[in-house]
Write a protein that holds these residues in place. Structure first.
Motif, short mmCIF file in Angstrom:
data_model
loop_
_atom_site.label_atom_id
_atom_site.label_comp_id
_atom_site.label_asym_id
_atom_site.label_seq_id
_atom_site.Cartn_x
_atom_site.Cartn_y
_atom_site.Cartn_z
N ASP A 57 0.83 -1.21 0.00
CA ASP A 57 0.00 0.00 0.00
C ASP A 57 0.86 1.26 0.00
OD1 ASP A 57 -2.79 0.59 -0.26
OD2 ASP A 57 -2.65 1.66 1.63
N PHE A 60 1.58 1.87 -3.47
CA PHE A 60 0.38 2.39 -4.14
C PHE A 60 0.20 3.87 -3.83
CE2 PHE A 60 -4.06 3.59 -4.13
CZ PHE A 60 -4.46 3.22 -5.40
N VAL A 61 0.35 4.24 -2.56
CA VAL A 61 0.10 5.64 -2.17
C VAL A 61 1.11 6.58 -2.84
CG1 VAL A 61 -0.03 7.25 -0.21
CG2 VAL A 61 -1.11 5.02 -0.04
N PHE A 64 -0.39 7.21 -5.96
CA PHE A 64 -1.69 7.88 -5.80
C PHE A 64 -1.51 9.40 -5.72
CE2 PHE A 64 -5.52 8.58 -2.91
CZ PHE A 64 -6.46 8.32 -3.89
N GLU A 98 -0.14 10.67 5.73
CA GLU A 98 -0.17 9.23 5.54
C GLU A 98 1.25 8.65 5.40
OE1 GLU A 98 -3.94 8.41 3.65
OE2 GLU A 98 -2.87 6.98 2.41
N TYR A 125 -2.72 -1.86 -10.88
CA TYR A 125 -3.54 -0.76 -10.34
C TYR A 125 -2.82 0.58 -10.56
CZ TYR A 125 -7.20 1.01 -7.12
OH TYR A 125 -8.29 1.66 -6.56
N ILE A 149 -11.96 5.28 -5.09
CA ILE A 149 -10.74 4.73 -4.46
C ILE A 149 -10.75 5.03 -2.95
CG2 ILE A 149 -8.21 4.92 -4.37
CD1 ILE A 149 -8.35 5.62 -7.44
N GLU A 150 -11.06 6.27 -2.60
CA GLU A 150 -11.07 6.66 -1.18
C GLU A 150 -12.21 5.97 -0.43
OE1 GLU A 150 -8.33 7.81 -0.54
OE2 GLU A 150 -8.22 9.99 -0.54
N TYR A 153 -11.71 2.26 0.81
CA TYR A 153 -10.96 2.16 2.06
C TYR A 153 -11.80 2.64 3.25
CZ TYR A 153 -6.35 0.30 0.98
OH TYR A 153 -5.32 -0.55 0.67
N TRP A 178 -8.47 5.32 8.00
CA TRP A 178 -9.44 5.52 6.90
C TRP A 178 -10.89 5.39 7.37
CZ3 TRP A 178 -4.82 2.77 6.02
CH2 TRP A 178 -3.95 3.37 5.11
N GLU A 220 -9.38 -2.97 -6.59
CA GLU A 220 -9.35 -3.04 -5.12
C GLU A 220 -9.48 -4.49 -4.64
OE1 GLU A 220 -8.69 -0.79 -2.83
OE2 GLU A 220 -8.69 1.03 -4.05
N PHE A 223 -6.29 -6.15 -5.15
CA PHE A 223 -5.29 -5.67 -4.17
C PHE A 223 -5.44 -6.40 -2.84
CE2 PHE A 223 -2.90 -2.73 -1.55
CZ PHE A 223 -1.97 -2.17 -2.42
C1 LIG Z 1 -5.20 0.18 -2.69
C2 LIG Z 1 -5.65 1.42 -1.99
N1 LIG Z 1 -6.89 1.94 -2.26
C3 LIG Z 1 -7.26 3.10 -1.62
C4 LIG Z 1 -6.46 3.74 -0.72
C5 LIG Z 1 -6.95 4.95 -0.01
N2 LIG Z 1 -6.25 6.10 -0.39
C6 LIG Z 1 -5.23 3.16 -0.49
N3 LIG Z 1 -4.36 3.71 0.41
N4 LIG Z 1 -4.81 2.00 -1.11
#
Ligand SMILES: Cc1ncc(CN)c(N)n1
Length: 231
Positions: A57, A60-61, A64, A98, A125, A149-150, A153, A178, A220, A223
């Protein structure tokens, strides 16, 4: 009288996003009530799965953040409502926190966040996020994908904090990150913005936005599967 009827009709009208959530209920539930989330909620979570999720994650962030930056850019160019930028900027600020949180959590679990290889589901992703960063992708599509996406979580982790959950103490901080009410309100603000733009969008943009939301839900699920080692 006529005015009153119109007001009543507007109140009872089902929004675009609500219609999609009803239409794709199974997939939405699959993304927000995944076995990985259930395992956190009932306390049976496998520590190595949790650590894998944490490492992946973080990667991923990192992808993001630039995605959110492009949503902000599109809001500046395509939206006349200043609130859009305020809300997106607040999301970016919480992403800054975060990173500090990931580092703290990684040392708590004895995990190193450097030199982690992204796994396939994560790479897929992140590649999808990159496709949404293109200037060709309309703001409506991008802001709605951002909301989805938000929200996955938010909804998932809030479930782990509900009455009756058995989430272990050492995982409550993750769920709070979250699942807290403030994050819930932020997701609602994103939803209102997305709704507002969807109401005005062409059928074509709406169709592409719906497809992007479905993609988010599928990524998701993949993931969470990856976090459990099911890939
Ligand atoms: C895979 C994933 N999806 C959503 C989020 C929320 N920002 C996250 N941290 N990671």
């Amino acid at each position: 009288m006529e005015r009153k009827d119109e007001a009543e009709e507007a109140k009872s009208k089902v929004s675009v996003i609500e219609t999609w959530l009803r239409k794709h209920r199974l997939l939405y539930v699959g993304a927000t009530r995944h076995p990985f989330i259930h395992s956190i909620r009932d306390g049976s979570v496998d520590v190595s799965s949790f650590k894998r999720w944490l490492e992946q994650d973080y990667i991923f962030v990192r992808a993001f953040v630039p995605f959110v930056a492009t949503v902000l850019l599109k809001a500046w160019k395509e939206s006349f409502d200043a609130t859009d930028m305020d809300v997106i900027l607040s999301g970016m600020a919480s992403l800054n926190d975060e990173f500090a949180w990931f580092n703290k959590e990684a040392s708590k679990w004895g995990v190193s966040l450097t030199n982690v290889a992204p796994q396939k589901a994560n790479l897929d992703y992140c590649r999808f996020l990159e496709s949404l960063m293109s200037s060709e992708v309309e703001y409506t599509v991008a802001i709605t994908a951002f909301w989805a996406i938000e929200t996955v979580y938010q909804d998932s982790f809030a479930h782990c904090l509900e009455d009756g959950s058995n989430t272990p103490e050492e995982l409550r901080d993750t769920c709070q990150r979250w699942g807290n009410d403030g994050f819930g309100q932020y997701c609602h603000a994103l939803q209102s913005i997305a709704e507002h733009h969807l109401e005005k969008a062409s059928d074509d943009v709406r169709k592409r936005t719906e497809a992007a939301v479905l993609d988010v839900l599928e990524y998701e699920v993949a993931f969470w599967n990856m976090s459990q080692g099911d890939t």
